[in-house]
Design an enzyme around this catalytic site. Sequence first.
Site, PDB file in Angstrom:
ATOM      1  N   TYR A   1     -10.176   4.599  10.610  1.00  0.00           N
ATOM      2  CA  TYR A   1      -9.813   4.147   9.207  1.00  0.00           C
ATOM      3  C   TYR A   1     -11.102   3.437   8.844  1.00  0.00           C
ATOM      4  O   TYR A   1     -10.828   2.587   7.813  1.00  0.00           O
ATOM      5  CB  TYR A   1      -8.565   3.424   9.196  1.00  0.00           C
ATOM      6  CG  TYR A   1      -7.146   4.173   9.105  1.00  0.00           C
ATOM      7  CD1 TYR A   1      -7.087   4.963   8.461  1.00  0.00           C
ATOM      8  CD2 TYR A   1      -6.203   3.895  10.195  1.00  0.00           C
ATOM      9  CE1 TYR A   1      -5.905   5.673   8.438  1.00  0.00           C
ATOM     10  CE2 TYR A   1      -5.050   4.544  10.286  1.00  0.00           C
ATOM     11  CZ  TYR A   1      -4.855   5.481   9.244  1.00  0.00           C
ATOM     12  OH  TYR A   1      -3.761   6.148   9.315  1.00  0.00           O
TER      13      TYR A   1
ATOM     14  N   LYS B   1       2.648   9.012  13.262  1.00  0.00           N
ATOM     15  CA  LYS B   1       2.321   7.502  13.320  1.00  0.00           C
ATOM     16  C   LYS B   1       3.507   6.580  13.949  1.00  0.00           C
ATOM     17  O   LYS B   1       4.611   7.178  14.284  1.00  0.00           O
ATOM     18  CB  LYS B   1       2.137   6.870  12.090  1.00  0.00           C
ATOM     19  CG  LYS B   1       0.925   7.437  11.075  1.00  0.00           C
ATOM     20  CD  LYS B   1       0.854   6.705   9.806  1.00  0.00           C
ATOM     21  CE  LYS B   1      -0.339   7.276   9.014  1.00  0.00           C
ATOM     22  NZ  LYS B   1      -0.532   6.623   7.731  1.00  0.00           N
TER      23      LYS B   1
ATOM     24  N   GLU C   1     -12.121  13.530  12.731  1.00  0.00           N
ATOM     25  CA  GLU C   1     -11.204  12.906  13.349  1.00  0.00           C
ATOM     26  C   GLU C   1     -10.811  13.759  14.454  1.00  0.00           C
ATOM     27  O   GLU C   1     -10.178  13.023  15.649  1.00  0.00           O
ATOM     28  CB  GLU C   1      -9.951  12.893  12.314  1.00  0.00           C
ATOM     29  CG  GLU C   1     -10.329  12.108  11.204  1.00  0.00           C
ATOM     30  CD  GLU C   1      -9.161  12.111  10.116  1.00  0.00           C
ATOM     31  OE1 GLU C   1      -8.330  12.965   9.986  1.00  0.00           O
ATOM     32  OE2 GLU C   1      -9.390  11.323   9.016  1.00  0.00           O
TER      33      GLU C   1
ATOM     34  N   ARG D   1       6.796  12.661   3.786  1.00  0.00           N
ATOM     35  CA  ARG D   1       6.697  11.439   3.460  1.00  0.00           C
ATOM     36  C   ARG D   1       7.966  11.184   2.566  1.00  0.00           C
ATOM     37  O   ARG D   1       8.746  10.135   2.525  1.00  0.00           O
ATOM     38  CB  ARG D   1       5.444  10.961   2.943  1.00  0.00           C
ATOM     39  CG  ARG D   1       4.390  10.732   3.812  1.00  0.00           C
ATOM     40  CD  ARG D   1       2.847  10.806   3.315  1.00  0.00           C
ATOM     41  NE  ARG D   1       2.028  10.216   4.240  1.00  0.00           N
ATOM     42  CZ  ARG D   1       0.626  10.240   4.020  1.00  0.00           C
ATOM     43  NH1 ARG D   1       0.277  10.641   2.899  1.00  0.00           N
ATOM     44  NH2 ARG D   1      -0.207   9.761   5.032  1.00  0.00           N
TER      45      ARG D   1
ATOM     46  N   ASN E   1       4.306   5.158   6.275  1.00  0.00           N
ATOM     47  CA  ASN E   1       4.444   6.616   5.679  1.00  0.00           C
ATOM     48  C   ASN E   1       4.314   7.788   6.791  1.00  0.00           C
ATOM     49  O   ASN E   1       4.148   8.708   6.439  1.00  0.00           O
ATOM     50  CB  ASN E   1       3.446   6.836   4.577  1.00  0.00           C
ATOM     51  CG  ASN E   1       1.950   6.719   4.863  1.00  0.00           C
ATOM     52  OD1 ASN E   1       1.667   6.430   6.314  1.00  0.00           O
ATOM     53  ND2 ASN E   1       1.039   7.000   4.239  1.00  0.00           N
TER      54      ASN E   1
ATOM     55  N   HIS F   1       0.020  10.924   9.446  1.00  0.00           N
ATOM     56  CA  HIS F   1      -1.679  11.059   8.870  1.00  0.00           C
ATOM     57  C   HIS F   1      -2.064  12.509   9.022  1.00  0.00           C
ATOM     58  O   HIS F   1      -1.663  13.266  10.057  1.00  0.00           O
ATOM     59  CB  HIS F   1      -2.411  10.119   9.850  1.00  0.00           C
ATOM     60  CG  HIS F   1      -3.923  10.389   9.597  1.00  0.00           C
ATOM     61  ND1 HIS F   1      -4.591   9.938   8.603  1.00  0.00           N
ATOM     62  CD2 HIS F   1      -4.755  11.582  10.297  1.00  0.00           C
ATOM     63  CE1 HIS F   1      -5.850  10.414   8.702  1.00  0.00           C
ATOM     64  NE2 HIS F   1      -5.945  11.375   9.359  1.00  0.00           N
TER      65      HIS F   1
HETATM   66  P1  IDP Z   1      -3.622   9.034   3.204  1.00  0.00           P
HETATM   67  O1  IDP Z   1      -2.896   8.504   4.589  1.00  0.00           O
HETATM   68  O2  IDP Z   1      -2.543   9.788   2.455  1.00  0.00           O
HETATM   69  O3  IDP Z   1      -4.772   9.986   3.402  1.00  0.00           O
HETATM   70  P2  IDP Z   1      -5.495   6.886   2.554  1.00  0.00           P
HETATM   71  O4  IDP Z   1      -5.746   6.240   1.128  1.00  0.00           O
HETATM   72  O5  IDP Z   1      -6.486   7.303   3.199  1.00  0.00           O
HETATM   73  O6  IDP Z   1      -3.914   7.743   2.683  1.00  0.00           O
HETATM   74  O7  IDP Z   1      -4.902   5.562   3.324  1.00  0.00           O
HETATM   75  C1  IDP Z   1      -4.797   5.658   4.882  1.00  0.00           C
HETATM   76  C2  IDP Z   1      -3.355   4.930   5.301  1.00  0.00           C
HETATM   77  O8  IDP Z   1      -3.596   3.455   4.935  1.00  0.00           O
HETATM   78  C3  IDP Z   1      -2.222   5.248   4.557  1.00  0.00           C
HETATM   79  O9  IDP Z   1      -1.666   6.540   5.113  1.00  0.00           O
HETATM   80  C4  IDP Z   1      -1.268   4.063   4.514  1.00  0.00           C
HETATM   81  O10 IDP Z   1      -0.640   4.280   5.946  1.00  0.00           O
HETATM   82  C5  IDP Z   1      -2.304   3.031   4.585  1.00  0.00           C
HETATM   83  N1  IDP Z   1      -2.529   2.350   3.151  1.00  0.00           N
HETATM   84  C6  IDP Z   1      -3.071   3.208   2.006  1.00  0.00           C
HETATM   85  N2  IDP Z   1      -3.002   2.510   1.024  1.00  0.00           N
HETATM   86  C7  IDP Z   1      -2.146   1.407   1.202  1.00  0.00           C
HETATM   87  C8  IDP Z   1      -1.778  -0.077   0.532  1.00  0.00           C
HETATM   88  O11 IDP Z   1      -1.901   0.150  -0.717  1.00  0.00           O
HETATM   89  N3  IDP Z   1      -1.009  -0.726   1.292  1.00  0.00           N
HETATM   90  C9  IDP Z   1      -0.473  -0.440   2.499  1.00  0.00           C
HETATM   91  N4  IDP Z   1      -0.938   0.409   3.259  1.00  0.00           N
HETATM   92  C10 IDP Z   1      -1.673   1.422   2.564  1.00  0.00           C
END
Ligand code: IDP
Length: 149
Positions: A49, A9, A126, A102, A112, A115
Amino acid sequence: MERTYLMVKPDGVQRGLVGEIISRFEKKGLKIVGLKMLRIPREMAETHYGEHKGKPFFGPLVDYITSSPVVAMVLEGKDAVSVAREMMGATNPLKAAPGTIRATYGMDIGRNIIHGSDSPESARREIGIFFRPEELTDYSRAVEGWIYE
Ligand code: IDP
């Protein structure tokens, strides 16, 4: 063999972690079959997303992912989707298992670093968003017999 979609990212690129991250996957034995840098257009980010549309973090998430270039890749290997997810660690870097990408490099859920597809179906979807078929390469590596029995 399975394919997964991974992406360093914008924060990972800005912080100079591209090499470190790719290196981890290479050393593990996953094969790079597609690799490129791009600045994600907003519409593409919203598609990628799409499952999070309507959630409070959706806007900031799209802003973040489109704010600066990313490095997109397709990796291939045995159980590539789950192997890569394990190596990435939990979504929140402060809750991610020690040693994961991470946990090692991140502090905040909204920054984080990486992805990775969460299922083979997501991976197919994707990969289709980010790569044209001709951008993916099919090749064999002499080392394969030293990675797999
Ligand atoms: P993942 O990336 O571990 O699969 P997902 O739940 O699919 O997690 O969420 C996608 C991305 O959205 C996360 O990697 C993160 O960057 C962002 N994200 C998810 N939940 C939150 C939140 O509560 N606050 C801010 N960003 C979030």
